[in-house]
Scaffold this motif. Sequence first.
Motif, PDB file in Angstrom:
ATOM      1  N   SER A   1      63.617  -1.564  11.886  1.00  0.00           N
ATOM      2  CA  SER A   1      65.057  -1.644  11.589  1.00  0.00           C
ATOM      3  C   SER A   1      65.372  -2.511  10.360  1.00  0.00           C
ATOM      4  O   SER A   1      64.923  -3.659  10.271  1.00  0.00           O
ATOM      5  N   GLY A   2      66.097  -1.939   9.445  1.00  0.00           N
ATOM      6  CA  GLY A   2      66.572  -2.694   8.280  1.00  0.00           C
ATOM      7  C   GLY A   2      65.515  -2.948   7.214  1.00  0.00           C
ATOM      8  O   GLY A   2      65.775  -3.679   6.257  1.00  0.00           O
ATOM      9  N   GLU A   3      64.339  -2.368   7.379  1.00  0.00           N
ATOM     10  CA  GLU A   3      63.258  -2.632   6.412  1.00  0.00           C
ATOM     11  C   GLU A   3      63.659  -2.125   5.017  1.00  0.00           C
ATOM     12  O   GLU A   3      63.920  -0.936   4.831  1.00  0.00           O
ATOM     13  N   THR A   4      63.691  -3.032   4.050  1.00  0.00           N
ATOM     14  CA  THR A   4      64.038  -2.637   2.676  1.00  0.00           C
ATOM     15  C   THR A   4      62.757  -2.261   1.932  1.00  0.00           C
ATOM     16  O   THR A   4      61.646  -2.537   2.402  1.00  0.00           O
ATOM     17  N   GLU A   5      62.957  -1.696   0.761  1.00  0.00           N
ATOM     18  CA  GLU A   5      61.803  -1.371  -0.084  1.00  0.00           C
ATOM     19  C   GLU A   5      61.011  -2.651  -0.391  1.00  0.00           C
ATOM     20  O   GLU A   5      59.778  -2.648  -0.417  1.00  0.00           O
ATOM     21  N   GLN A   6      61.758  -3.747  -0.547  1.00  0.00           N
ATOM     22  CA  GLN A   6      61.100  -5.037  -0.830  1.00  0.00           C
ATOM     23  C   GLN A   6      60.226  -5.500   0.352  1.00  0.00           C
ATOM     24  O   GLN A   6      59.117  -5.985   0.159  1.00  0.00           O
ATOM     25  N   ASP A   7      60.757  -5.314   1.574  1.00  0.00           N
ATOM     26  CA  ASP A   7      59.964  -5.662   2.766  1.00  0.00           C
ATOM     27  C   ASP A   7      58.695  -4.813   2.819  1.00  0.00           C
ATOM     28  O   ASP A   7      57.606  -5.304   3.125  1.00  0.00           O
ATOM     29  N   HIS A   8      58.874  -3.531   2.541  1.00  0.00           N
ATOM     30  CA  HIS A   8      57.732  -2.604   2.557  1.00  0.00           C
ATOM     31  C   HIS A   8      56.694  -3.032   1.524  1.00  0.00           C
ATOM     32  O   HIS A   8      55.490  -3.069   1.822  1.00  0.00           O
TER      33      HIS A   8
END
Length: 424
Positions: free
Chosen positions: A293-300
């Motif tokens: 949930s809420g994973e951004t491209e940056q988190d990825h």
Amino acid sequence: MNVNDSEVILSVLQDNGYALTEDIEEADVILANTCSIRDNAEQRIWGRIDQFKIQKKKRNVVIGIVGCMAERLKDELLKAVDIVAGPDSYRTLPQLLEAVRPDAPQINVLLSHEETYADISPVRMDKNGISAFISIMRGCNNVCSYCIVPYTRGRERSRDAHTIVREAQELWANGYKEVTLLGQNVDSYNWEGQDGNVNFAQLLEMVAAVNPGLRVRFSTSHPKDISDEVIHTMAKHDNICKHIHLPVQSGSSIMLDKMRRKYDREWYLERVEKIRSVMPDCGITTDVIAGFSGETEQDHQATLTLMEQVVFDSAFMFAYSERPGTLASKKYPDDIPYDVKTARLNEIIALQGRMSLKSNEKEIGKVMTVMVEGPSKKNKEELCGRASSNKMCVFPSRGEQPGDICQVIVDSVTSATLICRRLD
Ligand code: 5AD
Ligand code: SF4
């Protein structure tokens, strides 16, 4: 863990006059031991239930669903099958089978604070008779927000350390050469005996002492709980295999916080560094979830850079699957579109392929001590087996049998296998 639970079930049923058959057409009772961790695991079981019903049309056969899916779905499953039995109810299976009638399906989904099946000797179902699982604890007290396990397997409880050691001794006496100690979070193993507590490091020591020839493995470690004491105990004993399965789940501290993993990226990297400073050749493998949930491209991207930094030997990689009833299902929307989740997962899988190759390439020229599992699948003249790090090796046979130990040198590698020549 489910394989081991099935062995417990078989033990309970054999003691009550049942026997295992390999032939479904011959079965009077069909039990499916199930997993709820992701939706696709459950979907496969619904498909199986349809297949079992074909058997039921042909003859009178009892169909039972046991394990986590039984625990999660309870009465909903009872509409489809004859027996529904959760992970803590296996001792009552003979009674459930005794009581079941076409118009009276049976259910037991009570969870227990004590049940560890400590006194039950699992009936081993593996074919080669050299490697066995030993369950050391049940349940889980963590509340990783995405995870259904605490709801289906209940509170954490540790099994009597003496019964674990006894089981390892019996296995050794019966020709087994390797045991894998199993728990959702082995590092929080803590058994309160009459003469004091036994923690996981102490348990490892006790099992390693059963015989220097017995290889000891364990799974799964939790990054927040794996202690220096465990790491040093591993290093101290040659027969404790140098492999740690250390699920990271995400490389982003924001995601880890939301996942309630109780560590951050820096903590994880420090644990890896610690392991490698004490045991430079220790295999480290992991689990990764894409698209929480809420994973951004940056988190990825943070997950990808962590994987590049650590260079895991291998990984189990999953797309996030929302599980009803979990904290995440209540608090955090499953908001990453399917195609984004899939694209991220594919990127993670492709990167891990390159990292596995890189990790294996480092082994070229090194000596591996391998326990033979059997003939290699591709070439019957060759044997396969695992090194201490859990890496799969193939090498020319000199007629060794499963369980024998061979010394080999790594000549070349693929991302999945070390291709070796003989040293002896
Ligand atoms: N969705 C996807 N993967 C999950 N896992 C646990 N719960 C989920 C979920 N809801 C994964 C974790 C864990 C492994 C056993 O399964 O990576 O470590
Ligand atoms: Fe699930 Fe977390 Fe427990 Fe593992 S530690 S079983 S991921 S709740």
